[in-house]
Design an enzyme around this catalytic site. Sequence first.
Site, PDB file in Angstrom:
ATOM      1  N   PHE A   1     -15.194   6.734 -53.259  1.00 21.40           N
ATOM      2  CA  PHE A   1     -15.401   6.693 -51.814  1.00 21.40           C
ATOM      3  C   PHE A   1     -14.990   5.320 -51.262  1.00 21.40           C
ATOM      4  O   PHE A   1     -15.404   4.274 -51.751  1.00 21.40           O
ATOM      5  CB  PHE A   1     -16.872   6.963 -51.481  1.00 21.40           C
ATOM      6  N   GLN A   2     -14.139   5.353 -50.246  1.00 22.45           N
ATOM      7  CA  GLN A   2     -13.636   4.145 -49.576  1.00 22.45           C
ATOM      8  C   GLN A   2     -12.885   3.209 -50.522  1.00 22.45           C
ATOM      9  O   GLN A   2     -12.892   1.998 -50.339  1.00 22.45           O
ATOM     10  CB  GLN A   2     -14.756   3.411 -48.842  1.00 22.45           C
TER      11      GLN A   2
ATOM     12  N   LYS B   1     -17.852  -4.692 -55.634  1.00 26.36           N
ATOM     13  CA  LYS B   1     -19.274  -4.848 -55.336  1.00 26.36           C
ATOM     14  C   LYS B   1     -20.066  -5.338 -56.550  1.00 26.36           C
ATOM     15  O   LYS B   1     -20.986  -6.149 -56.407  1.00 26.36           O
ATOM     16  CB  LYS B   1     -19.838  -3.515 -54.845  1.00 26.36           C
TER      17      LYS B   1
ATOM     18  N   GLU C   1     -11.522  -4.725 -37.470  1.00 26.52           N
ATOM     19  CA  GLU C   1     -11.069  -5.698 -38.482  1.00 26.52           C
ATOM     20  C   GLU C   1      -9.739  -6.335 -38.111  1.00 26.52           C
ATOM     21  O   GLU C   1      -9.452  -7.468 -38.486  1.00 26.52           O
ATOM     22  CB  GLU C   1     -10.975  -5.036 -39.852  1.00 26.52           C
TER      23      GLU C   1
ATOM     24  N   MET D   1       8.428  -4.678 -21.397  1.00 25.56           N
ATOM     25  CA  MET D   1       9.586  -5.108 -22.171  1.00 25.56           C
ATOM     26  C   MET D   1      10.392  -3.908 -22.660  1.00 25.56           C
ATOM     27  O   MET D   1      11.624  -3.952 -22.699  1.00 25.56           O
ATOM     28  CB  MET D   1       9.150  -5.992 -23.343  1.00 25.56           C
TER      29      MET D   1
END
Lengths: 187, 574
Positions: free
Chosen positions: B118-119, B168, B56, B479
């Site tokens: 959940f999630q 949802k 993502e 760097m």
Amino acid sequence: MQHTIIALVEDKPGVLNRIVSLFRRRNYNIKSLAVGPCETPGVSRLTIVTDENDSIRQNLVCNNLLKLINVIEVEDVTNVPTVIRENVLIKVQVNAQNREELKNIAKERNARIVDEGERSMILEVTESVGKIQATIDVLRPYGILEIVRSGKIAITRGDDRPEIKNGVAGRGTESSRATEQVNNYLY
Amino acid sequence: MGKEKRELTGAEIFWECLIREGVEVIFGYPGGYTLPIYDALTKYQDKVRHVLTRHEQGATHMADGFARASGKVGVAMATSGPGATNMITGLATAMMDSSPIVCITGQVPTNVIGTDAFQETDITGATLPVTKHSYLVSDIRDLAHSIREAFYIARTGRPGPVLIDIPKDVQNAKTEFVYPTSPIVLPGYHPPRRATGEQVSRALEMINEAKRPVILAGHGVLISGTANQIRELAEKGNIPVATTLLGIGSIPDQHPLNLGMMGMHGKAQANHAVQNADLLIACGMRFDDRVIGKVSTYSPKSKKIHIDIDAVELNKNIKVDLAINADLAVVLRQIIPGVRVRKHAHWTRKIKEWIKDADRRDILNKKTDVLIGAQVINKIWEGTEGKAVVVSDVGQNQMIEAQYYGHDEPHTHITSGGLGTMGFGLPAAIGTSFAVKDREIWVVVGDGGIQMTISELATAVQENANIKIAIINNGYLGMVRQWQQLFYNARYVETPIYSPDFVKVAEAYRMPGYRVDKIEDIIPTMRKAQAHQGPVLIEFVVEKHDTVYPMVPAGEPLHEMVRRPHVPSDAKEN
Ligand SMILES: Cc1ncc(C[n+]2csc(CCOP(=O)(O)OP(=O)(O)O)c2C)c(N)n1
Ligand SMILES: [Mg+2]
């Protein structure tokens, strides 16, 4: 130095969280915060007291607030003629000997007795912050059980509504337009 | 236009709204709480292309790259919980660089929000500091106008990322779809436009009286589409232009008034000009600490005009004499007619001396056995005639790209400036490939940075993205190694980095891969890469201990640059 800021914000879920989060993340300190509905439905009015000494940072507080999408107007009223009040409820211990004495103090100090118990009474004071402090000091020897303060609320004197003086030029007109729009938008 | 009325699900409304915003491509990764949206996609696949990424974070950088290259809003999507939290780096990157992206996340159903389902993650809460605005849509009737507002907020004013969190059950709910056609009203959102007459006349007074003026061009110049106006202002008043890292492309590289990039790894002449100027005209930039060095010694002799669309940036880091909170495009239109034609002969001569000195020290004049990063970038510039869009990553590779690829046009240089997000380059270039079809797209990335988002090579192959990936392999997190070299007595703690065989990696992903370690092989290998339609990887094996010069150590005065020792007297730097 303490600054008093008035903000008009959309009354939507999460808006207060955005404001408080902004103060935390930009490392500004909030001394007091009072929120409630105002004359326009759908708009909440906040009075925020900060203790920011640096005037540049203070200006940034206002601009950062204004940058939030749901914040409609912001005005720093610290140097503007303003009526500032705070509401305080004080529960103080009382006994048979000093009950009358306390009632007199309440009367002198413009405090209302809103509840009387056997061993305590609740005084309500709505005053400027200095006078509130003086009342608390007078009551302290009697034994204060609880104090609750509403936080300061502020309203500018005179016929005008808040106008943005703090933002950079051009904001003033934009802001009055915003007020018009919110009025059209909400009804 | 009449109102459209149909009964649709939230998921369908979502796609209908995106299509009405002109979205043609969306970068995403599915999961349990975006299933209804993905299922509804079957009905809209002829209008919107969904690109399946490998992470993502990659999706957000792709949306960001797409946005920066096209000027349109980029869109990324993720599921709730881990999908959503994977977006945070991309959101923060877009926030810091004012990039207009809209990120959509699925959320657990409204009736279980707040129960640690959940999630479940409070993603609007978690992303509060890294978004311009966000929506948690808890009622299907709010969906269409929230999406509309999100796109509007993302692209207007100072652009930035907006997140829309859609539970949802809202995706599954049905309602009559009425696409709002009335103007968007946000009572608290009014990007400023014009400068006041007073501000214009003060600005003109200051500009016309200045003897040593410098224009500072930032990302705002590109965003407001004012590169031509900046050039006009510069040419009319004979005012040299220094750019920020993200302002590169505001003025053609070879333009006689271009001083180049300023700041920590800026060109010496740009920093000297800023320090000696009597007027700075700061346009759409924010005086970042990487640009100003030490605040108390910053450009001490100058008056300062600062034009920015974001009031918060004015007088934030640098106190200015004239702050103009307005749209740069409008202000320049207001100001340019009143600017007097000037020569500034003395000032121009002084600047030429600084440039001459800088050229003498240039590493490109140095004969070396091993490849030097700067030479690679210079050859890439030569081999693309300076016309490519170059997406750089973060680190030494980013700085040498900025120094040595002469960009002539806006939006041809894409990099993560404000956040300095390693791993940005590859996915941002994939996003760019959906916006840019008429130019080559090159990625300049380090051996460290490529490994942060290397999984997106699969996305590049899957989409046949026409990008050429130049890995500048110095065997180090270069760097950081450079800082250890200069400030920690060359104790290279945890900066040597092991890498896989990148050519084999390319092969494994089924794309051409080459390794180059000689300067004469650069152009021929580039030709092979250019002849291939699709992604190609080239690993450039370069000097391990090269240093980016000039360098202003953090918090030091801008004019106290550590310079590259004179060529050819320096044999070895370490
Ligand atoms: C995500 C992230 N982690 C850490 C850093 C700190 N950092 C800045 S530059 C750099 C080294 C980059 O190494 P490499 O990609 O090999 O590029 P080089 O400097 O060698 O060109 C690191 C670790 C960062 N900018 N971003
Ligand atoms: Mg490296």
